[in-house]
Design a protein around this motif. Structure first.
Motif, PDB file in Angstrom:
ATOM      1  N   ILE A 135      77.581  40.178  66.102  1.00  0.00           N
ATOM      2  CA  ILE A 135      76.505  40.992  65.559  1.00  0.00           C
ATOM      3  C   ILE A 135      77.160  42.222  64.922  1.00  0.00           C
ATOM      4  CG2 ILE A 135      74.354  42.223  66.016  1.00  0.00           C
ATOM      5  CD1 ILE A 135      74.197  39.261  66.637  1.00  0.00           C
ATOM      6  N   ALA A 136      76.993  42.382  63.626  1.00  0.00           N
ATOM      7  CA  ALA A 136      77.573  43.515  62.917  1.00  0.00           C
ATOM      8  C   ALA A 136      76.454  44.391  62.373  1.00  0.00           C
ATOM      9  CB  ALA A 136      78.465  43.030  61.782  1.00  0.00           C
ATOM     10  N   ALA A 137      76.721  45.686  62.317  1.00  0.00           N
ATOM     11  CA  ALA A 137      75.747  46.624  61.755  1.00  0.00           C
ATOM     12  C   ALA A 137      76.459  47.547  60.787  1.00  0.00           C
ATOM     13  CB  ALA A 137      75.071  47.428  62.862  1.00  0.00           C
ATOM     14  N   MET A 138      75.758  47.936  59.746  1.00  0.00           N
ATOM     15  CA  MET A 138      76.377  48.804  58.742  1.00  0.00           C
ATOM     16  C   MET A 138      75.317  49.564  57.967  1.00  0.00           C
ATOM     17  SD  MET A 138      77.409  46.024  55.791  1.00  0.00           S
ATOM     18  CE  MET A 138      77.495  47.258  54.494  1.00  0.00           C
ATOM     19  N   ASN A 139      75.723  50.711  57.449  1.00  0.00           N
ATOM     20  CA  ASN A 139      74.891  51.422  56.488  1.00  0.00           C
ATOM     21  C   ASN A 139      75.070  50.752  55.132  1.00  0.00           C
ATOM     22  OD1 ASN A 139      74.126  53.276  58.453  1.00  0.00           O
ATOM     23  ND2 ASN A 139      75.827  54.655  57.961  1.00  0.00           N
ATOM     24  N   PRO A 140      74.090  50.858  54.237  1.00  0.00           N
ATOM     25  CA  PRO A 140      74.227  50.205  52.932  1.00  0.00           C
ATOM     26  C   PRO A 140      75.154  50.949  51.974  1.00  0.00           C
ATOM     27  CG  PRO A 140      72.122  51.319  53.081  1.00  0.00           C
ATOM     28  CD  PRO A 140      72.752  51.448  54.426  1.00  0.00           C
ATOM     29  N   CYS A 141      75.520  52.184  52.335  1.00  0.00           N
ATOM     30  CA  CYS A 141      76.371  52.991  51.466  1.00  0.00           C
ATOM     31  C   CYS A 141      76.958  54.123  52.297  1.00  0.00           C
ATOM     32  CB  CYS A 141      75.575  53.540  50.283  1.00  0.00           C
ATOM     33  SG  CYS A 141      74.275  54.692  50.793  1.00  0.00           S
ATOM     34  N   PRO A 142      77.900  54.887  51.766  1.00  0.00           N
ATOM     35  CA  PRO A 142      78.505  55.975  52.559  1.00  0.00           C
ATOM     36  C   PRO A 142      77.504  56.996  53.072  1.00  0.00           C
ATOM     37  CG  PRO A 142      79.876  55.498  50.654  1.00  0.00           C
ATOM     38  CD  PRO A 142      78.630  54.678  50.486  1.00  0.00           C
ATOM     39  N   CYS A 143      76.514  57.375  52.283  1.00  0.00           N
ATOM     40  CA  CYS A 143      75.532  58.354  52.753  1.00  0.00           C
ATOM     41  C   CYS A 143      74.476  57.711  53.649  1.00  0.00           C
ATOM     42  CB  CYS A 143      74.865  59.079  51.583  1.00  0.00           C
ATOM     43  SG  CYS A 143      73.587  58.108  50.719  1.00  0.00           S
ATOM     44  N   GLY A 144      74.324  56.406  53.514  1.00  0.00           N
ATOM     45  CA  GLY A 144      73.422  55.670  54.394  1.00  0.00           C
ATOM     46  C   GLY A 144      72.024  55.448  53.868  1.00  0.00           C
ATOM     47  N   PHE A 145      71.696  55.964  52.667  1.00  0.00           N
ATOM     48  CA  PHE A 145      70.301  55.921  52.235  1.00  0.00           C
ATOM     49  C   PHE A 145      70.056  55.090  50.984  1.00  0.00           C
ATOM     50  CE2 PHE A 145      70.786  59.935  54.614  1.00  0.00           C
ATOM     51  CZ  PHE A 145      69.924  59.630  55.654  1.00  0.00           C
ATOM     52  N   TYR A 146      70.969  54.191  50.660  1.00  0.00           N
ATOM     53  CA  TYR A 146      70.725  53.286  49.539  1.00  0.00           C
ATOM     54  C   TYR A 146      69.563  52.361  49.908  1.00  0.00           C
ATOM     55  CZ  TYR A 146      71.467  49.777  45.942  1.00  0.00           C
ATOM     56  OH  TYR A 146      71.302  48.918  44.890  1.00  0.00           O
ATOM     57  N   ASN A 147      68.625  52.177  48.986  1.00  0.00           N
ATOM     58  CA  ASN A 147      67.413  51.368  49.194  1.00  0.00           C
ATOM     59  C   ASN A 147      66.474  51.949  50.241  1.00  0.00           C
ATOM     60  OD1 ASN A 147      67.771  49.426  47.258  1.00  0.00           O
ATOM     61  ND2 ASN A 147      68.591  47.867  48.645  1.00  0.00           N
ATOM     62  N   HIS A 148      66.644  53.227  50.603  1.00  0.00           N
ATOM     63  CA  HIS A 148      65.737  53.858  51.564  1.00  0.00           C
ATOM     64  C   HIS A 148      64.384  54.086  50.905  1.00  0.00           C
ATOM     65  CE1 HIS A 148      64.128  56.793  54.449  1.00  0.00           C
ATOM     66  NE2 HIS A 148      65.080  56.388  55.291  1.00  0.00           N
ATOM     67  N   PRO A 149      63.295  53.835  51.623  1.00  0.00           N
ATOM     68  CA  PRO A 149      61.971  53.955  50.989  1.00  0.00           C
ATOM     69  C   PRO A 149      61.574  55.381  50.623  1.00  0.00           C
ATOM     70  CG  PRO A 149      61.774  53.492  53.354  1.00  0.00           C
ATOM     71  CD  PRO A 149      63.213  53.320  52.999  1.00  0.00           C
ATOM     72  N   SER A 150      62.148  56.392  51.269  1.00  0.00           N
ATOM     73  CA  SER A 150      61.685  57.754  50.996  1.00  0.00           C
ATOM     74  C   SER A 150      62.803  58.759  50.702  1.00  0.00           C
ATOM     75  CB  SER A 150      60.866  58.276  52.183  1.00  0.00           C
ATOM     76  OG  SER A 150      61.647  58.278  53.371  1.00  0.00           O
ATOM     77  N   ARG A 151      64.065  58.366  50.885  1.00  0.00           N
ATOM     78  CA  ARG A 151      65.165  59.291  50.637  1.00  0.00           C
ATOM     79  C   ARG A 151      66.074  58.740  49.552  1.00  0.00           C
ATOM     80  NH1 ARG A 151      67.551  61.880  56.098  1.00  0.00           N
ATOM     81  NH2 ARG A 151      68.602  63.085  54.438  1.00  0.00           N
ATOM     82  N   ASN A 152      66.647  59.639  48.784  1.00  0.00           N
ATOM     83  CA  ASN A 152      67.483  59.236  47.660  1.00  0.00           C
ATOM     84  C   ASN A 152      68.943  59.108  48.083  1.00  0.00           C
ATOM     85  OD1 ASN A 152      65.315  59.242  45.833  1.00  0.00           O
ATOM     86  ND2 ASN A 152      65.540  61.461  45.498  1.00  0.00           N
TER      87      ASN A 152
END
Length: 512
Positions: free
Chosen positions: A346-363
């Motif tokens: 089971i692996a987990a990761m953020n989608p990008c270094p800042c963590g908010f790529y494809n986030h519904p409310s944050r850029n």
């Protein structure tokens, strides 16, 4: 006088009986031969102090100790007690009548106390196989040893107790435990439950499918979306360990010294979560004296790699072969050992270094190039071995504050067990294949048949979503598991449709 006692050496998760020969002749000095390491060579100093502390005398003559077979390197302190008893027997201070039928193990302190050792379970299994009637070992290891039926386990606290037992002065009662009772009491002993997780019903469904088919999973989502919380609860929905799996898992933890003093048998599936700074050797195992790594300690359980892109590339790449073969072979100049490594990744990761790529409310502030660079830290061949990709989105406030009861792990586990039983029956004639995730290409062609409508849907999905070619077999495997959960012999179009959505990272336009 020449006497023989018996000890044991651990290799991999097995053991080999070692004959400890003690010979006392005219002369002076102590000698120990048979490829001993420093810990074994130093044992004579500990042994002398222990023998004197309990009122016996150390012979002031030439003492020769041979550890046979002499071509195997002897490591550790577990030979202390066996050597001490050999010296006392060779100097005619204790009788020899029980030495041929009993194995003797333990590390000695200077005051004669006997300290616990590692790898007791495989040692006792080998002692039983070699025909020993009993085994004398540290009291702290007795419960672990008593798991094995058919051999008497005598727990001792110090060298004095051991000598009194061999002299017939003191009776030591064999340790007995009810293995089945321990197993039944603890087999469902999970502290974490899926009912603790608010919302994320689609993620729970995906993890249920993963557990039912033994599929590897990667969770992609922003910080705080619940990836770690969900991963930690996966063991609670996996099928209970069988007795055979429990013994094998216990052996690995015993050899590595990871078995707690209060545990005699591991009855729940292990969950290992190494930090991303872990080295190659610590993950897969090895060292001068090869020891199991995290992938073997996760055998029959879950290996959770949080922040996957932060792991060193070399660390991730060494997992590729064990993920396929479900074992790891560690070779050194003079020794080769095999460790099992059948785990669910089971692996987990953020989608990008800042963590908010494809986030519904944050850029996201990373930019396309940085997102691509971040994702490229995970190689295609490793990603190819992960069947299910899940995008985890943050939980809405209304979901967090709801008082509505959510499904418990026990209910999910019941469905998983039924699906696993279907797979056991399907693969009963196939060696080394027990779940859908382990199917090879020829097995997929045999057990994952789809009709023309299904083929049309799969072709359309691959064209429209730009799915890569490697996604094809993975989709069929997951669809087969979904059909098993649905108790369906055939893979229906709805099973395929659900499986297709679990291949996020295979979409060529995922970062666009």
């Amino acid at each position: 006088m020449l006497t023989k006692t018996y000890s044991s050496a651990v290799f991999g998760i097995g053991a080999r009986t070692i004959t400890v020969e003690a010979n006392i002749t005219t002369g002076t000095h102590y000698y120990i031969v048979g490829l001993p390491d420093i810990a074994v060579r130093e044992s004579l100093l500990r042994i002398e102090s222990a023998i004197l502390s309990i009122g016996f005398h150390m012979p002031r003559r030439k003492i020769l100790i041979n550890l046979a077979p002499a071509d195997i390197r002897k490591e550790g302190s577990s030979y202390d007690l066996s050597i001490a008893i050999g010296i006392l027997a060779a100097s005619e201070q204790i009788p020899t009548d029980k030495l041929a039928t009993h194995m003797i193990l333990g590390e000695l302190a200077l005051d004669g106390k006997i300290l616990p050792i590692k790898g007791v379970l495989p040692i006792v299994l080998q002692a039983k196989k070699d025909g020993f009637q009993g085994i004398i070992l540290p009291k702290q290891n007795a419960e672990e040893a008593a798991i094995v039926d058919g051999i008497a386990v005598y727990p001792v606290e110090d060298l004095s107790d051991t000598c009194s037992f061999l002299l017939g002065i003191r009776e030591v009662s064999p340790m007995r435990i009810d293995v089945q009772e321990i197993f039944n009491q603890q087999v469902n002993g999970y502290e974490m439950d899926f009912s603790d997780v608010k919302g994320q019903e689609n993620i729970k469904r995906a993890l249920e499918i993963a557990a039912a088919g033994g599929h590897n999973v990667i969770l992609i989502g922003p910080p705080g979306s619940g990836k770690t919380m969900l991963a930690k609860r996966i063991p609670s929905i996996l099928p209970p360990l069988s007795m055979e799996e429990s013994l094998e898992t216990t052996k690995i933890h015993s050899v590595s010294g990871q078995l707690a003093a209060t545990e005699s048998l591991l009855t729940i599936r292990p969950f290992r979560s190494p930090h991303h700074t872990i080295s190659d050797v610590a993950l897969v195992g090895g060292g001068a004296n090869p020891q199991p790594g995290e992938i073997s300690l996760a055998h029959n359980g879950v290996l959770f790699l949080d922040e996957l892109p932060e792991f060193k590339r070399s660390v991730l790449e060494v997992m590729r072969q064990p993920l396929e073969s479900r074992s790891i072979t560690i070779s050194r100049a003079k020794i080769t050992v095999d460790y099992p490594a059948s785990f669910m990744l089971i692996a987990a990761m953020n989608p990008c270094p800042c963590g908010f790529y494809n986030h519904p409310s944050r850029n996201c502030t990373c930019g396309y190039i940085n997102v691509q660079k971040y994702l490229s830290r995970i190689s295609g061949p490793l990603l190819d071995r992960i069947d299910i990709h899940i995008e985890v989105t943050p939980v809405e406030f209304n979901e967090l504050t709801t008082v509505r009861a959510t499904e418990k792990s026990g209910s999910i586990r019941e469905r998983v067990i039924l699906a696993r039983r279907i797979q056991e029956q399907r693969f009963k004639d196939l060696e080394h294949i027990h779940s859908n995730a382990q199917m090879r290409v020829r097995n997929i062609r045999e057990y994952c048949l789809i009709d023309e409508i299904g083929k049309g849907l799969l072709k359309k999905a691959m064209d429209k979503l730009n799915l890569s070619a490697r996604a094809y077999d993975r989709i069929l495997k997951v669809a087969r598991t979904i059909a098993d959960l649905d108790n369906s012999v055939a893979i229906k179009i709805e099973h395929l449709a659900e499986a297709i959505q679990y291949r996020s990272l295979d979409r060529e336009n995922w970062t666009n």
